[in-house]
Design an enzyme around this catalytic site. Structure first.
Site, PDB file in Angstrom:
ATOM      1  N   HIS A 182       3.551 -10.140   3.149  1.00 42.82           N
ATOM      2  CA  HIS A 182       2.654 -11.176   3.675  1.00 42.82           C
ATOM      3  C   HIS A 182       1.974 -12.003   2.602  1.00 42.82           C
ATOM      4  O   HIS A 182       1.332 -13.012   2.905  1.00 42.82           O
ATOM      5  CB  HIS A 182       1.628 -10.597   4.667  1.00 42.82           C
ATOM      6  N   THR A 202      12.642   4.738  10.656  1.00 45.09           N
ATOM      7  CA  THR A 202      13.464   3.607  11.113  1.00 45.09           C
ATOM      8  C   THR A 202      12.921   2.316  10.522  1.00 45.09           C
ATOM      9  O   THR A 202      11.710   2.068  10.531  1.00 45.09           O
ATOM     10  CB  THR A 202      13.444   3.537  12.660  1.00 45.09           C
ATOM     11  N   GLN A 247       0.754 -10.003  -6.358  1.00 44.20           N
ATOM     12  CA  GLN A 247       0.225 -11.372  -6.447  1.00 44.20           C
ATOM     13  C   GLN A 247       1.022 -12.228  -7.433  1.00 44.20           C
ATOM     14  O   GLN A 247       0.668 -13.392  -7.652  1.00 44.20           O
ATOM     15  CB  GLN A 247      -1.253 -11.334  -6.869  1.00 44.20           C
ATOM     16  N   SER A 255       4.742  -7.174  -1.700  1.00 44.10           N
ATOM     17  CA  SER A 255       4.243  -7.190  -0.320  1.00 44.10           C
ATOM     18  C   SER A 255       4.721  -8.449   0.387  1.00 44.10           C
ATOM     19  O   SER A 255       4.610  -9.549  -0.170  1.00 44.10           O
ATOM     20  CB  SER A 255       2.710  -7.171  -0.356  1.00 44.10           C
ATOM     21  N   CYS A 267      -9.662  -6.499   1.667  1.00 46.06           N
ATOM     22  CA  CYS A 267      -9.975  -5.148   2.143  1.00 46.06           C
ATOM     23  C   CYS A 267     -11.420  -4.811   1.851  1.00 46.06           C
ATOM     24  O   CYS A 267     -12.023  -4.004   2.527  1.00 46.06           O
ATOM     25  CB  CYS A 267      -9.095  -4.105   1.447  1.00 46.06           C
ATOM     26  N   ASN A 274      -5.568  -9.436  -7.987  1.00 45.92           N
ATOM     27  CA  ASN A 274      -5.698 -10.153  -6.716  1.00 45.92           C
ATOM     28  C   ASN A 274      -7.025 -10.888  -6.575  1.00 45.92           C
ATOM     29  O   ASN A 274      -7.119 -11.869  -5.860  1.00 45.92           O
ATOM     30  CB  ASN A 274      -5.522  -9.188  -5.538  1.00 45.92           C
ATOM     31  N   THR A 287       0.851  -1.202   0.000  1.00 49.21           N
ATOM     32  CA  THR A 287       0.000   0.000   0.000  1.00 49.21           C
ATOM     33  C   THR A 287       0.882   1.246   0.000  1.00 49.21           C
ATOM     34  O   THR A 287       0.655   2.188  -0.779  1.00 49.21           O
ATOM     35  CB  THR A 287      -0.935  -0.009   1.229  1.00 49.21           C
TER      36      THR A 287
HETATM   37  N1  PLP Z   1      -1.761  -4.749  -4.262  1.00 43.77           N
HETATM   38  C1  PLP Z   1      -2.407  -5.911  -4.393  1.00 43.77           C
HETATM   39  C2  PLP Z   1      -2.625  -6.478  -5.759  1.00 43.77           C
HETATM   40  C3  PLP Z   1      -2.861  -6.585  -3.261  1.00 43.77           C
HETATM   41  O1  PLP Z   1      -3.493  -7.754  -3.400  1.00 43.77           O
HETATM   42  C4  PLP Z   1      -2.629  -6.007  -1.984  1.00 43.77           C
HETATM   43  C5  PLP Z   1      -3.162  -6.651  -0.777  1.00 43.77           C
HETATM   44  O2  PLP Z   1      -4.189  -7.300  -0.807  1.00 43.77           O
HETATM   45  C6  PLP Z   1      -1.938  -4.795  -1.916  1.00 43.77           C
HETATM   46  C7  PLP Z   1      -1.513  -4.184  -3.069  1.00 43.77           C
HETATM   47  C8  PLP Z   1      -1.644  -4.139  -0.578  1.00 43.77           C
HETATM   48  O3  PLP Z   1      -0.610  -4.833   0.049  1.00 43.77           O
HETATM   49  P1  PLP Z   1      -0.244  -4.582   1.575  1.00 43.77           P
HETATM   50  O4  PLP Z   1      -1.185  -5.408   2.375  1.00 43.77           O
HETATM   51  O5  PLP Z   1       1.183  -5.038   1.697  1.00 43.77           O
HETATM   52  O6  PLP Z   1      -0.364  -3.129   1.843  1.00 43.77           O
END
Ligand code: PLP
Length: 389
Positions: A210, A246, A188, A208, A333, A158, A73
């Protein structure tokens, strides 16, 4: 609490066992990597080792940089705002219709900053997908012109898993419109497509942690050699002044371990993902003649977006959760909120069709029989819900 089977890996993969082991072995207590004392230097080594592992995974060559962020994000917001914040670009160009070109299918972390800029009078154009969820190269390319300063198109979606022709688009645009920076959100795609950053021909790429088996709250912006962009965060000189603050040493360490594991295992991981996804797909097809897939052939190997007519995806997600299976009625989300997925609506599904669509996104590794049990539960829940209609 007994853990559930994760068929929602696009929302979050969960820690890879290797990452957990390495984190436990390395410990959780880090000082500030900018401090010159030995505690700080120990943290610095961890950060730089992780940068090396991420660079290796993405095939980065000389000068291509990994800038650690708090997640994709932040990386995506940095990209969207960097051209707007650039004092070398005139207000007239910023206000031109095609200053930013992106697509309607992007993650909210691209769409929302673009909408914010549009409110401020900045020109943004959104490419539309076709009914199969594809973005065609020539249609996207036609939106770009000499005033375009940023192009952002995700590598794979995603919600549907559909892959977009980013390399082809980047090639065409950079050949003819060299003032435009080209970005891809590859969140993804990493670990699901075997690719190197340089072969995409983009200037910027977001990833990302996670989604790859590292912790939440960490990610990176990859920047091509020789490119400096306006930072989003101002403050200390961290990340060579590209991102103040940091460093999240623990998160960055986890991302480095996940990258190391993927560099060594991505080929097997990709084939396991496909096998697992195909098991789910064939069970659905064998049991229900009316399912319709919103995922087309050119897609990442772990994702299936499927419409089950007559069944509300939200009800199915809740029913499956009660029997220990996690999946999603859309992007994580968005799925906490009422309302259908913006991705499926953009593809031309109506509200009802979109509200009957679920996203199944598998991992490569499950416990023995775990996936098969989850598939049985999925089939049983759908059958029961169809029976009570
Ligand atoms: N972009 C895509 C395609 C995603 O699927 C996601 C999370 O679902 C993000 C960006 C945001 O990632 P983060 O959770 O690391 O902010």
């Amino acid at each position: 609490m007994k853990s559930s089977t994760n068929l929602d890996a696009n929302a979050s993969h969960g820690l890879l066992p290797y990452v957990k082991e390495q984190m436990i072995a390395a410990g959780f207590d880090y000082l500030n990597p900018s401090s010159i004392h030995s505690g700080g230097q120990r943290a610095r080594i961890i950060v730089e080792e992780s940068r090396h592992e991420v660079s290796k995974l993405l095939g980065l060559t000389d000068g291509e940089r990994v800038v650690f962020t708090s997640g994709a994000t932040e990386a995506n917001n940095s990209v969207v705002f960097c051209r707007y914040l650039d004092p070398k670009i005139s207000d007239a160009v910023k206000k031109s219709e095609s200053f930013i070109v992106t697509s309607e299918l992007e993650h909210p972390s691209i769409l929302e900053p673009c909408n914010k800029l549009a409110e401020l009078g900045v020109g943004v154009k959104f490419a539309k997908p076709n009914r199969a969820g594809q973005i065609k190269c020539d249609e996207f390319y036609n939106l770009v012109d000499q005033d375009t300063r940023l192009v952002s198109l995700m590598y794979a979606n995603n919600e549907t898993g559909n892959i977009f022709p980013i390399a082809q688009i980047a090639h065409e645009i950079s050949r003819n419109y060299s003032a435009a920076l080209i970005h891809t959100d590859a969140v993804q795609s990493v670990g699901r497509i075997d690719f190197d950053f340089s072969e995409l021909g983009v200037d910027l790429m977001s990833i990302s942690g996670h989604k790859l088996g590292a912790l939440t709250g960490v990610g990176a912006l990859i920047i091509r050699a020789g490119l400096e962009i306006e930072p989003l965060l101002y403050g200390g000189p961290q990340e060579k002044r590209s991102r103040a603050g940091t460093e999240n040493v623990l998160g960055i360490a986890s991302l480095g371990y996940a990258a190391r594991w993927l560099s060594e295992n991505k080929v097997t991981q990709i084939s396991k993902l496909k096998i697992n996804r195909d098991k789910v797909k064939s069970s659905l097809l064998n049991n229900f003649s009316d399912v319709e897939f919103n995922t087309h052939e050119a897609s990442i190997p772990n994702t299936l977006n499927v419409r089950i007519p007559g069944i509300k995806s939200h009800d199915l997600v809740v029913a499956l959760d009660l029997v220990g299976v996690c999946l999603s009625s859309g992007a994580a989300c968005a799925s906490g909120k009422p309302g259908a997925s913006h991705v499926l609506l953009a593809m031309g599904l109506d509200q009802e069709q979109a509200s009957e669509s679920i996203r199944i996104s598998v991992k490569a590794d499950y416990e023995p029989e775990e996936l098969e049990h989850a598939i049985d539960k999925l089939v049983t829940c759908i059958t029961r819900m169809k029976d009570v209609r």
